[in-house]
Design a protein around this motif. Sequence first.
Motif, PDB file in Angstrom:
ATOM      1  N   ARG A 283       1.376  -1.125   0.136  1.00  0.00           N
ATOM      2  CA  ARG A 283      -0.014   0.017   0.233  1.00  0.00           C
ATOM      3  C   ARG A 283       0.866   1.444  -0.117  1.00  0.00           C
ATOM      4  O   ARG A 283       0.620   2.388  -0.418  1.00  0.00           O
ATOM      5  CB  ARG A 283      -1.111  -0.508   1.573  1.00  0.00           C
ATOM      6  CG  ARG A 283      -1.721  -1.123   0.983  1.00  0.00           C
ATOM      7  CD  ARG A 283      -2.651  -1.361   2.327  1.00  0.00           C
ATOM      8  NE  ARG A 283      -3.800  -1.760   2.412  1.00  0.00           N
ATOM      9  CZ  ARG A 283      -4.743  -2.317   3.415  1.00  0.00           C
ATOM     10  NH1 ARG A 283      -4.922  -1.513   4.731  1.00  0.00           N
ATOM     11  NH2 ARG A 283      -5.151  -4.273   3.238  1.00  0.00           N
ATOM     12  N   ILE A 284       1.631   0.898   0.872  1.00  0.00           N
ATOM     13  CA  ILE A 284       3.050   1.982   0.761  1.00  0.00           C
ATOM     14  C   ILE A 284       3.661   2.331  -1.276  1.00  0.00           C
ATOM     15  O   ILE A 284       3.790   3.619  -0.638  1.00  0.00           O
ATOM     16  CB  ILE A 284       4.138   2.103   1.293  1.00  0.00           C
ATOM     17  CG1 ILE A 284       3.321   1.714   3.064  1.00  0.00           C
ATOM     18  CG2 ILE A 284       5.084   2.736   1.550  1.00  0.00           C
ATOM     19  CD1 ILE A 284       4.468   1.516   4.552  1.00  0.00           C
ATOM     20  N   GLY A 285       3.874   1.394  -0.909  1.00  0.00           N
ATOM     21  CA  GLY A 285       4.411   1.372  -2.574  1.00  0.00           C
ATOM     22  C   GLY A 285       3.563   2.080  -3.666  1.00  0.00           C
ATOM     23  O   GLY A 285       3.632   2.786  -4.449  1.00  0.00           O
ATOM     24  N   ALA A 286       2.075   1.382  -3.358  1.00  0.00           N
ATOM     25  CA  ALA A 286       1.208   2.330  -4.426  1.00  0.00           C
ATOM     26  C   ALA A 286       0.550   3.425  -4.347  1.00  0.00           C
ATOM     27  O   ALA A 286      -0.026   4.841  -5.093  1.00  0.00           O
ATOM     28  CB  ALA A 286       0.061   1.149  -4.019  1.00  0.00           C
ATOM     29  N   ARG A 287       1.583   4.182  -3.287  1.00  0.00           N
ATOM     30  CA  ARG A 287       0.659   5.700  -2.669  1.00  0.00           C
ATOM     31  C   ARG A 287       1.875   6.532  -2.596  1.00  0.00           C
ATOM     32  O   ARG A 287       1.963   7.637  -3.289  1.00  0.00           O
ATOM     33  CB  ARG A 287       0.594   5.805  -1.227  1.00  0.00           C
ATOM     34  CG  ARG A 287       0.527   6.926  -0.753  1.00  0.00           C
ATOM     35  CD  ARG A 287      -1.035   8.188  -1.159  1.00  0.00           C
ATOM     36  NE  ARG A 287      -1.201   8.801  -1.136  1.00  0.00           N
ATOM     37  CZ  ARG A 287      -0.647  10.211  -1.418  1.00  0.00           C
ATOM     38  NH1 ARG A 287       0.528  10.262  -2.358  1.00  0.00           N
ATOM     39  NH2 ARG A 287      -0.500  11.471  -0.507  1.00  0.00           N
ATOM     40  N   TRP A 288       3.351   5.850  -3.119  1.00  0.00           N
ATOM     41  CA  TRP A 288       4.436   6.341  -2.886  1.00  0.00           C
ATOM     42  C   TRP A 288       5.204   6.348  -4.255  1.00  0.00           C
ATOM     43  O   TRP A 288       6.143   6.666  -4.369  1.00  0.00           O
ATOM     44  CB  TRP A 288       4.884   7.128  -1.590  1.00  0.00           C
ATOM     45  CG  TRP A 288       4.294   7.742  -1.097  1.00  0.00           C
ATOM     46  CD1 TRP A 288       4.192   9.770  -0.742  1.00  0.00           C
ATOM     47  CD2 TRP A 288       3.708   7.545   0.808  1.00  0.00           C
ATOM     48  NE1 TRP A 288       3.242  10.038   0.048  1.00  0.00           N
ATOM     49  CE2 TRP A 288       3.077   9.128   0.795  1.00  0.00           C
ATOM     50  CE3 TRP A 288       3.123   6.439   1.728  1.00  0.00           C
ATOM     51  CZ2 TRP A 288       2.504   8.898   2.303  1.00  0.00           C
ATOM     52  CZ3 TRP A 288       2.546   6.173   2.223  1.00  0.00           C
ATOM     53  CH2 TRP A 288       1.439   8.330   2.698  1.00  0.00           C
TER      54      TRP A 288
END
Length: 443
Positions: A283-288
Amino acid sequence: MAALSAPTRFGYSLGSFTTGAFGTVPGLLLLPYLTDTMAVPGAVAGVIVLVPKAWDVVFNPFAGRLSDASLQRRGSRRAFLLGGGLGVAVLFAAIFAHPGFGKVALDAAYVVLAFLLCATAFAFFQVPYNALPAEITDSYDERTKLTSWRIGLLAVAILISGGVAPAITTGIGGVAGYRLMGIAMGLVILLGTIGVYLGTRGAPVGSRRPTTAGWRDLLATMREWRSFRWLLGVYFVQSLGLGTLLAGVSYAARYVFGDAGLQTGLFVGFVGPALVMMPVWPRIGARWGKLWGFRAACIAFGVGSLGLLATRVLPLPVAFCFVALAGVGYAGIQVFPLAILPDLISAEEERTGATRAGVTAGVWTASETLGLALGPGLFGLVLSAGGYVSSVDSSAAQPGSAVTAILIGFSLLPGILVLLGIPLLRRSVLEKNAVPAEGARSD
């Protein structure tokens, strides 16, 4: 391509029980097995751990070419997965069988041979296993999800193998403990192999392209493929750090924390938070973006690892907080490189029109193997520099310099090596050639 089904993701991820057991237990227990049951000096034991892995560095690219050729002929790499995994299961138990020849040199030679054969079998499993994500989905985000499932089960596998294996060896003790542990972990490897073989029966397979014509073409590709070379460099340096940390866990539990029984606790404290973070990092990778997530994971691991330098003066709960923080970072530095790799492979195959997944996975696993093998070797050198006393029953008293060396090898070196990935990532162009899915943010 449509999203992968949950059974396909789960089936593919079951292979993590094979990679997790093989990647964790030798790095965790092979060095103390040699130094504390065979009386092999630390530096020599480090070399013994390295030699079979060094062979894999040469052999893995060949295994990749054979895997690519199998894909072109049969339309599947699964035969390699099955044969390689079965070989690993049997030979893993053989490594820790302890022949008892009565001479240190002969016993050590037996371990080298058994480990060499096991590492060769593992190449035939791991290379096609790493190649599959680039072929069963072309979705940028789906590959991150697939990788997170894989790393999630890898965390479970590491938790089981890294927790159960030391518990068996310390609970039973001596040679008998290592023998039973080898059999138990061989069964875990066997279950993982059968699971991934059956679980990927219905997985989609990408279009078949001709294999790389020759090594000259492959070398030319690697020279031009700057993004892959940078990612490979980061992964190698960080694998070296993780290999050093794994080699130090048994020694740290006994001589830094003062309780051999804490080996299992250390693993639970490290892998437990990693398991919790597995669904969070994607999710962090998808967001940032994957690179920013990768950098954040490096920082978390580095801070946690360096904090362990103060273990001898910290209360045990505080020390375990640093262990947990390192585990949080560990999850990310496993997820993001393996999520970026299939993006790069797909872009390169589109550019060249030739199959690159198998050979690329071979080069990748060779780099990882070398890093994880050099880690125990580096730790063995640190032990020797600190004056560590080898024995046949783990009863030798250790000088203060040896305890300091253990602490440095267990915390300082892994932290520095993982943090080195940050400047390497800043200079890289890891996702320049990858085409993210619509709406996904890239770096």
